[in-house]
Design a protein around this motif. Structure first.
Motif, PDB file in Angstrom:
ATOM      1  N   HIS A  53       0.951  -0.890  -0.196  1.00 38.87           N
ATOM      2  CA  HIS A  53       0.012   0.516  -0.161  1.00 38.87           C
ATOM      3  C   HIS A  53       0.508   1.096   0.356  1.00 38.87           C
ATOM      4  O   HIS A  53       0.302   2.588   0.546  1.00 38.87           O
ATOM      5  N   PHE A  54       1.481   1.439  -0.826  1.00 37.57           N
ATOM      6  CA  PHE A  54       2.975   2.715  -0.142  1.00 37.57           C
ATOM      7  C   PHE A  54       3.251   3.414   0.482  1.00 37.57           C
ATOM      8  O   PHE A  54       4.567   3.039   0.250  1.00 37.57           O
ATOM      9  N   ASN A  55       2.170   3.498   1.320  1.00 39.82           N
ATOM     10  CA  ASN A  55       2.964   4.222   2.673  1.00 39.82           C
ATOM     11  C   ASN A  55       3.922   5.224   2.321  1.00 39.82           C
ATOM     12  O   ASN A  55       4.654   5.316   2.940  1.00 39.82           O
TER      13      ASN A  55
ATOM     14  N   GLN B  17       2.165   5.808 -10.253  1.00 40.02           N
ATOM     15  CA  GLN B  17       3.102   6.613  -9.692  1.00 40.02           C
ATOM     16  C   GLN B  17       3.784   6.392  -8.518  1.00 40.02           C
ATOM     17  O   GLN B  17       5.036   6.578  -8.217  1.00 40.02           O
ATOM     18  N   LYS B  18       2.811   6.298  -7.578  1.00 41.14           N
ATOM     19  CA  LYS B  18       2.907   6.216  -5.596  1.00 41.14           C
ATOM     20  C   LYS B  18       3.929   4.992  -5.983  1.00 41.14           C
ATOM     21  O   LYS B  18       4.887   5.334  -4.616  1.00 41.14           O
ATOM     22  N   GLN B  19       3.352   4.047  -5.968  1.00 40.86           N
ATOM     23  CA  GLN B  19       4.325   2.867  -5.849  1.00 40.86           C
ATOM     24  C   GLN B  19       5.454   3.119  -6.809  1.00 40.86           C
ATOM     25  O   GLN B  19       6.761   2.938  -6.085  1.00 40.86           O
TER      26      GLN B  19
ATOM     27  N   PHE C  97      10.356  -6.614  -1.444  1.00 39.77           N
ATOM     28  CA  PHE C  97       8.964  -5.918  -2.848  1.00 39.77           C
ATOM     29  C   PHE C  97       8.060  -7.016  -2.650  1.00 39.77           C
ATOM     30  O   PHE C  97       7.990  -8.028  -2.232  1.00 39.77           O
ATOM     31  N   ASP C  98       6.957  -6.129  -1.682  1.00 38.24           N
ATOM     32  CA  ASP C  98       6.121  -6.665  -0.920  1.00 38.24           C
ATOM     33  C   ASP C  98       4.405  -6.682  -1.217  1.00 38.24           C
ATOM     34  O   ASP C  98       3.906  -6.362  -0.994  1.00 38.24           O
ATOM     35  N   GLU C  99       4.747  -7.680  -2.591  1.00 38.11           N
ATOM     36  CA  GLU C  99       3.256  -7.009  -3.043  1.00 38.11           C
ATOM     37  C   GLU C  99       2.913  -5.958  -3.363  1.00 38.11           C
ATOM     38  O   GLU C  99       2.107  -5.409  -3.222  1.00 38.11           O
ATOM     39  N   VAL C 100       4.027  -5.789  -4.560  1.00 40.89           N
ATOM     40  CA  VAL C 100       4.130  -4.161  -4.687  1.00 40.89           C
ATOM     41  C   VAL C 100       2.657  -3.840  -5.890  1.00 40.89           C
ATOM     42  O   VAL C 100       2.608  -2.459  -5.840  1.00 40.89           O
TER      43      VAL C 100
END
Lengths: 221, 257
Positions: free
Chosen positions: B93-95, B149-151, B168-171
């Motif tokens: 979820h980007f965070n 874009q956030k990711q 990379f966690d389920e990006v």
């Protein structure tokens, strides 16, 4: 009994002097409440468990006892343990500590509104706990709670007349003394009421402005 | 060959649930490892333990040759922070930090944590933004960006600390389908460039098969199958791997309809 305008005008300067004390007590009390409240909220969330628990109990205690009793307690007990504060300083301390307990709960709501992902992102980048609070959590937690904190500022302002109970010469105390001297209470008490009304309305306006300014921030991305 | 990451007989529970059990995994430096498996198999937990966001109950975890976790012992905060610099993480979820501009999201940690000068950190942040194709969005706020874009910003943010290991966690799992490609493109560039050890927890089998040197299939907190993509994804030996891949591919067919 008719309202004596000339008398009202004559006592206005003395009352305004009292109002200055009232505003001073509110402003300084709020500084204490905002900083102590924040410190308590942060310790509760991020401090050692025993300390967080103690702070929680303290908040509960303060919120469950009347401000007037806390005022009397500090006023009569502090000197006995060797802490000599002026009545005004005692009043500011009592107002500050009392409202700090309420502010701490408001801050806590704001802090809880910051998602766990934000803490984890900060940790994964190597931020220290202090940097995480300062750079990541508080900038998101504070803006949304500014209006709620503002409401407590108004509430505290309206509680300052309690300081007359410990001889502080704030505006109500001045009005009572004035009234006792002339046996006329209508004018001084009316004026005091109008002063509180005017300042409270102004403060409410200010809070609405803050709400507009900060209400939007603090959402997660 | 030196190891970037090693899990040795690791056990981890959340309450009554066993998340990892006798879990062993060695990741040589520079390897691109894809971890696949059904949800609840413990694959995200592996990354979170490597990032020191979670501890373990038994066993031992080494990151870049240093012990990160040993049993329930928790390293002191300062030590934990030093070890965390060896890894960077990109979240589902980007965070992103919503109150910072895109550029500040990237330069803030290098300045505050690594002690790099603001100017140099900003220059590097801009370089990273161009690498992920977002040079012109430097001044934007995160909520003005699309998910993809956030990711990409989140990847740039993690890279800015120059960690030897990237997690990379389920990006791509939280992205709209049309944005998956742009993020995978960035990961592909990163993989092609080499030098960084990459662990990817992913549901993108096609992509995993393309860029991974090795694929691990996890189920029930253990490694069930471990080998090159041509084996684990192309021609799995273990029945559980086959069953999982069959269900995933069926899912993909359904989505394509």
């Amino acid at each position: 009994m008719t309202f004596d305008w000339a008398y009202a005008a004559a006592i206005l300067p003395a009352l305004l002097e009292g109002l200055v004390i009232t505003v001073q007590a509110t402003a300084l009390g709020m500084v204490v409440a905002l900083t102590l409240g924040l410190a308590m909220a942060v310790v509760r969330q991020g401090g050692p468990r025993w300390l967080g628990w103690s702070v929680g109990q303290f908040i509960e205690f303060v919120r469950s006892t009347p401000l007037l009793i806390q005022l009397y307690f500090l006023f009569y007990v502090l000197p006995e343990i060797g802490v000599a504060l002026s009545p005004l300083a005692t009043g500011i301390l009592a107002l500050g500590v009392h409202y700090a307990a309420y502010c701490a709960e408001v801050y806590r709501a704001g802090i809880n509104g910051v998602s766990r992902g934000q803490w984890e992102a900060a940790a994964s980048l190597g931020f220290s706990p202090w940097q995480t609070w300062r750079r990541v959590v508080l900038p998101q937690a504070l803006p949304p709670v500014i209006p709620a904190l503002g409401n407590y500022l108004v509430a505290m302002f309206k509680d300052t007349p309690l300081l007359s109970a410990i001889t502080v010469m704030e505006v109500l105390q001045v009005a009572k003394i004035t009234g006792a001297e002339s046996f006329r209470y209508l004018e001084p008490l009316t004026l005091v009421g109008v002063m509180f009304l005017a300042l409270s309305l102004a403060a409410a306006q200010l809070i609405r402005g803050l709400e507009r300014r900060f209400g939007r921030l603090g959402r997660a991305a | 060959m030196s190891l970037a990451l090693a899990f040795r007989d690791v056990g981890k529970r959340f309450g009554e649930t066993r998340v990892l059990e006798a879990f062993d995994l060695e990741v040589p430096s520079g390897e691109k490892l894809a971890i696949i498996g059904p949800s609840g198999s413990g694959k995200s937990t592996v990354l979170r333990i490597a990032m020191a966001l979670e501890g373990i109950d038994t066993g031992r975890v080494e990151l870049m040759g240093e012990t990160l976790w040993e049993g329930t012992r928790r390293p002191p905060e300062r030590e934990l922070r030093r070890l965390r610099l060896q890894a960077g993480m990109v979240f589902q979820h980007f965070n992103l930090f919503p109150h910072m501009s895109v550029l500040e999201n990237i330069w803030r940690a290098p300045v505050d944590v690594a002690g790099i000068g603001r100017e140099e950190a900003e220059t590097r942040a801009r370089e990273l933004l161009s690498r992920v194709g977002l040079a012109e969005r430097a001044e934007a706020m995160p909520d003005q960006l699309s998910g993809g874009q956030k990711q990409r910003v989140a990847i740039a943010r993690a890279l800015a600390m120059r960690p030897p290991v990237m997690l990379f966690d389920e990006v791509t799992s939280a992205l709209d389908p049309e944005m998956v490609g742009e993020v995978l493109g960035v990961l592909r560039d990163l993989a092609d460039q080499g030098g960084i050890t990459m662990l990817l927890v992913t549901h993108e089998m096609q992509f995993a098969a393309e860029i991974a040197d090795r694929v691990v299939f996890m189920d029930g907190g253990r490694v069930v199958e471990d080998g090159p993509p041509s084996q684990v994804i192309g021609a799995p030996v273990e029945p559980r791997t086959r069953a999982f891949l069959a269900s995933v591919l069926r899912g993909a067919d359904v989505r394509a309809d």
